[in-house]
Design an enzyme around this catalytic site. Sequence first.
Site, PDB file in Angstrom:
ATOM      1  N   TYR A  56     -64.093  64.567  40.507  1.00 30.65           N
ATOM      2  CA  TYR A  56     -63.273  64.845  39.338  1.00 30.65           C
ATOM      3  C   TYR A  56     -62.096  65.731  39.717  1.00 30.65           C
ATOM      4  CZ  TYR A  56     -67.484  63.291  36.788  1.00 30.65           C
ATOM      5  OH  TYR A  56     -68.571  62.593  36.339  1.00 30.65           O
ATOM      6  N   HIS A 124     -73.941  60.161  42.913  1.00 30.95           N
ATOM      7  CA  HIS A 124     -73.105  59.670  41.816  1.00 30.95           C
ATOM      8  C   HIS A 124     -73.185  58.155  41.674  1.00 30.95           C
ATOM      9  CE1 HIS A 124     -69.130  60.802  39.570  1.00 30.95           C
ATOM     10  NE2 HIS A 124     -69.942  60.096  38.818  1.00 30.95           N
ATOM     11  N   SER A 203     -71.282  59.935  28.324  1.00 33.11           N
ATOM     12  CA  SER A 203     -70.490  59.190  27.332  1.00 33.11           C
ATOM     13  C   SER A 203     -71.313  58.831  26.094  1.00 33.11           C
ATOM     14  CB  SER A 203     -69.885  57.928  27.949  1.00 33.11           C
ATOM     15  OG  SER A 203     -68.926  58.249  28.922  1.00 33.11           O
ATOM     16  N   PRO A 204     -72.053  59.787  25.509  1.00 33.60           N
ATOM     17  CA  PRO A 204     -72.855  59.473  24.320  1.00 33.60           C
ATOM     18  C   PRO A 204     -72.005  59.198  23.086  1.00 33.60           C
ATOM     19  CG  PRO A 204     -72.851  61.833  24.706  1.00 33.60           C
ATOM     20  CD  PRO A 204     -72.180  61.210  25.893  1.00 33.60           C
ATOM     21  N   LEU A 205     -70.700  59.497  23.179  1.00 28.45           N
ATOM     22  CA  LEU A 205     -69.776  59.199  22.083  1.00 28.45           C
ATOM     23  C   LEU A 205     -68.906  57.986  22.406  1.00 28.45           C
ATOM     24  CD1 LEU A 205     -68.717  62.841  21.151  1.00 28.45           C
ATOM     25  CD2 LEU A 205     -70.290  61.337  19.915  1.00 28.45           C
ATOM     26  N   GLY A 206     -69.359  57.172  23.353  1.00 27.75           N
ATOM     27  CA  GLY A 206     -68.590  55.980  23.689  1.00 27.75           C
ATOM     28  C   GLY A 206     -67.182  56.303  24.139  1.00 27.75           C
ATOM     29  N   ARG A 207     -67.065  57.299  25.048  1.00 26.48           N
ATOM     30  CA  ARG A 207     -65.761  57.760  25.545  1.00 26.48           C
ATOM     31  C   ARG A 207     -64.837  58.160  24.397  1.00 26.48           C
ATOM     32  NH1 ARG A 207     -66.230  57.046  30.784  1.00 26.48           N
ATOM     33  NH2 ARG A 207     -67.511  55.348  31.575  1.00 26.48           N
ATOM     34  N   GLY A 208     -65.447  58.743  23.362  1.00 23.89           N
ATOM     35  CA  GLY A 208     -64.684  59.217  22.217  1.00 23.89           C
ATOM     36  C   GLY A 208     -64.471  58.183  21.134  1.00 23.89           C
ATOM     37  N   PHE A 209     -64.725  56.913  21.439  1.00 24.17           N
ATOM     38  CA  PHE A 209     -64.456  55.844  20.472  1.00 24.17           C
ATOM     39  C   PHE A 209     -65.307  55.993  19.217  1.00 24.17           C
ATOM     40  CE2 PHE A 209     -64.169  51.576  18.747  1.00 24.17           C
ATOM     41  CZ  PHE A 209     -62.873  51.194  19.049  1.00 24.17           C
TER      42      PHE A 209
END
Length: 326
Positions: A56, A124, A203-209
């Site tokens: 990162y 990773h 990504s539990p928020l779907g990358r913010g989507f």
Amino acid sequence: METRKLGATGPEVSAEGLGCMGMSEFYGSTDEGEAKEVIGRALDLGVTLLDTADMYGPFTNEKLIGEAIAGRRDEVVLATKFGNVRGEMGERLGVRGDAEYVHKCCEDSLRRLGVERIDLYYQHRVDAKVPIEETVGAMAELVEQGKVAHLGLSEAGPETIRRAHATHPIAALQTEYSLWTRDPEDGILPTVRELGIGFVAYSPLGRGFLTGRFRSIDDLPEDDFRRVNPRFEGENFDRNLELVEKVEEIAEEKGVTAGQLALAWVLAQGTDIVPIPGTKHVQYLEQNVAAAEVELSEEDLRRIEEAAPAGVAVGDRYADMSPLDL
């Protein structure tokens, strides 16, 4: 915040962790000062699991976290990863899991983080050219040397997980999991539960989507990698937005945000699951942390299942799925 134990042998961590990737790269502009405020506020709210990786930045996110937790090291379960190789200019150079590389990466991460021990060290991505026994064997040597406390894998398939766990106990398996990415339910979750391995959902928020913040592709910064993510492209975006609208409807009835409902759903899938939503802003951090207090009834879960059944999302998770150990 309540705590959860990562597997039979892993550490006790907050029910929600904090994914730190976006603080340095991938999701548009970054601000180190604000990122450090987010990390500090997370610790104040009881978040203990901080998740990063050497790639990162590249190589800058670990340094940022090390500086942010200076003086508060004992409040943190520090997780980082190796295996995705990048050059100094950020170019992608493939995946490595050979023993020499494992040891080198650990030394470099310890130096950047400014710590003497990594609490949870992940591979990773699986290196198809190197037996998993060699990679995990080298990681186990780091445990023996006191440089690493617990071992993890990321995006590994069931057979790889079994072979790795037979080499040295694996504390956690990390992969994408959310209302629009339910693939782990087919093979990975049953495998880790059988073996007593914790599950960390990135990504539990779907990358913010799934927060509903994005109504069109133009809502994303020009340099945001999601612009070339299959689920955000063209007709896929519009069809996936239909899922978000259904989640928003249920969330509104409960008096919470769509993102909080999505996070509460992940948390409700088992006490062995720890989601690590990422954010660059204190406001969204506080919303995410509050999701841990959202209680979902059986009726809520039924309605969410109807709105977001497995396989409902349109488009691959990545433009190139080849690095994943499927």
